[in-house]
Design a protein around this motif. Structure first.
Motif, short mmCIF file in Angstrom:
data_model
loop_
_atom_site.label_atom_id
_atom_site.label_comp_id
_atom_site.label_asym_id
_atom_site.label_seq_id
_atom_site.Cartn_x
_atom_site.Cartn_y
_atom_site.Cartn_z
N MET A 160 -21.33 -17.98 -23.48
CA MET A 160 -21.73 -16.61 -23.76
C MET A 160 -22.21 -16.40 -25.19
O MET A 160 -22.68 -15.33 -25.51
N VAL A 208 -17.48 -7.09 -32.04
CA VAL A 208 -16.23 -7.65 -31.54
C VAL A 208 -16.27 -9.17 -31.71
O VAL A 208 -17.25 -9.81 -31.34
N ASP A 243 -15.86 -13.09 -31.09
CA ASP A 243 -15.71 -13.98 -29.94
C ASP A 243 -14.78 -15.13 -30.35
O ASP A 243 -14.18 -15.10 -31.42
N GLU A 284 -20.00 -10.30 -31.31
CA GLU A 284 -20.94 -9.72 -30.35
C GLU A 284 -21.16 -8.26 -30.72
O GLU A 284 -20.21 -7.54 -31.05
N LEU A 285 -22.42 -7.84 -30.66
CA LEU A 285 -22.78 -6.47 -31.03
C LEU A 285 -23.23 -5.67 -29.81
O LEU A 285 -23.91 -6.19 -28.93
N ALA A 286 -22.83 -4.40 -29.78
CA ALA A 286 -23.40 -3.48 -28.79
C ALA A 286 -23.53 -2.10 -29.42
O ALA A 286 -22.81 -1.77 -30.37
N TRP A 326 -24.39 -11.71 -32.61
CA TRP A 326 -25.25 -11.98 -31.47
C TRP A 326 -25.11 -10.86 -30.45
O TRP A 326 -24.18 -10.04 -30.51
N THR A 385 -26.64 -9.75 -26.14
CA THR A 385 -27.54 -9.99 -25.02
C THR A 385 -28.13 -8.65 -24.60
O THR A 385 -27.50 -7.60 -24.75
N VAL A 386 -29.34 -8.70 -24.09
CA VAL A 386 -30.03 -7.46 -23.69
C VAL A 386 -30.90 -7.78 -22.48
O VAL A 386 -31.46 -8.88 -22.37
#
Lengths: 193, 122
Positions: free
Chosen positions: A2, A103, A105, A111-113, A146, A148-149
């Motif tokens: 991931m 957050v 990993d 991980e970014l959102a 990082w 995902t989109v």
């Protein structure tokens, strides 16, 4: 699986950390602050954040988040509102207009959102919010970021590219993008002898 | 119904196995379990196979277990189509630290290329 195998070599930054205020594209004055630094107590901030997600347009969900029902949203948020994570909120007075998250990993990368309530989309809030989050991350010593989109989500991809994310994996349903944050400079050395 | 479950060692594959075994036991479907090559999981096909056998035994479900060598997606689709399975079942993806769901590469291939029904178990 991931997280990216490799991150860009060149660091990106600097980004101005919160707190900051700005006027959005529709003339509203919004404040960007870390979670827990706005209202009198954290419980009230959590309620304001939950209220944003309870009212969140289901069409703006992506890759299964935010969860679509109330109890699941609360469980999801409680898993993220932990000390190791970094949260920046965009406030319109005492209502949450947007929420950005880093957050960790298992590899020490983050991980970014980012989520912007539908009433505040198209007004430049996302760009301000993500820059403030990256500023908060850099201040906290975060280096590798990082995300995902979904490949069709052009506005989001443009937002991420605009702040310096590079595509690291493009062979599946989702694009994977990554960025290396420039370390925050310590106070510059004095030029006086 | 003839059900073909494919897994290569990822956690979502084992979850799919447990659910499918429970469902098959109730529905009276015929189950074949295909053990796939998925080097990204770090679990060897032999270990996957042992875990599959144990799960089947615990549930008291009879199912053939077959090892598929080579490229996992194409070999699973080919098996399903040449042997007339009604459905392919696979794991429905793993969660990122933020809770985003990512469908695995093998599942993505199968969803896009199979001509039989594909179920992704969440």
């Amino acid at each position: 699986m991931m997280a990216p195998d490799a991150f860009p070599d060149e660091p990106t930054g600097p980004f101005e950390p919160p707190p900051r205020t700005f006027e959005d594209g529709r003339g509203r004055t919004l404040a960007l602050r870390r979670y827990g630094e706005t209202l009198d107590d954290v419980a009230a901030e959590r309620r304001a954040l939950v209220a944003m997600y309870d009212d969140f347009d289901p069409a703006d969900r992506a890759q299964g988040i935010p969860p679509s029902n109330g109890p699941a949203v609360r469980t999801w948020l409680d898993g993220l509102l932990v000390d190791a994570a970094i949260h920046v909120l965009a406030w319109d007075e005492d209502a949450v207009a947007g929420h950005a998250i880093l957050v960790p990993d298992r590899t020490g990368a983050y991980e970014l959102a980012i989520f912007v309530h539908q009433d505040y989309q198209g007004a430049g809030v996302g760009t301000r919010l993500i820059r403030a989050l990256l500023g908060a991350g850099a201040e906290a010593g975060v280096e590798r970021v990082w995300l995902t989109v979904e490949r069709w989500n052009r506005p989001a991809i443009a937002l991420y590219k605009g702040v310096g994310f590079e595509t690291t994996e493009a062979a599946s349903f989702d694009l994977e993008m990554a960025l290396r944050l420039a370390p925050v400079a310590t106070s510059p050395p004095s030029e006086d002898p | 119904m003839q059900v073909l479950l494919g897994l290569g060692g990822s956690d979502d594959g084992f979850r799919a196995l447990e659910r499918t075994v429970a469902r098959v036991a109730g529905a009276g479907d015929d189950l074949v379990v295909a053990v796939l090559d998925n080097p990204t999981t770090g679990v060897s096909p032999a270990d996957v196979e042992a875990r599959v056998e144990a799960t089947l035994e615990d549930a008291g479900v009879e199912a053939a277990v077959r090892r598929l060598e080579g490229d996992a997606g194409p070999s699973l689709v080919e098996l399903a189509e040449t042997e007339g399975f009604d459905e392919i079942v696979m794991g429905g993806g793993e969660e990122s630290p933020l809770g985003k769901i990512a469908v695995g590469r093998i599942a993505e291939y199968v969803v896009l290329n199979a001509t039989v029904t594909v179920t992704l178990v969440r």
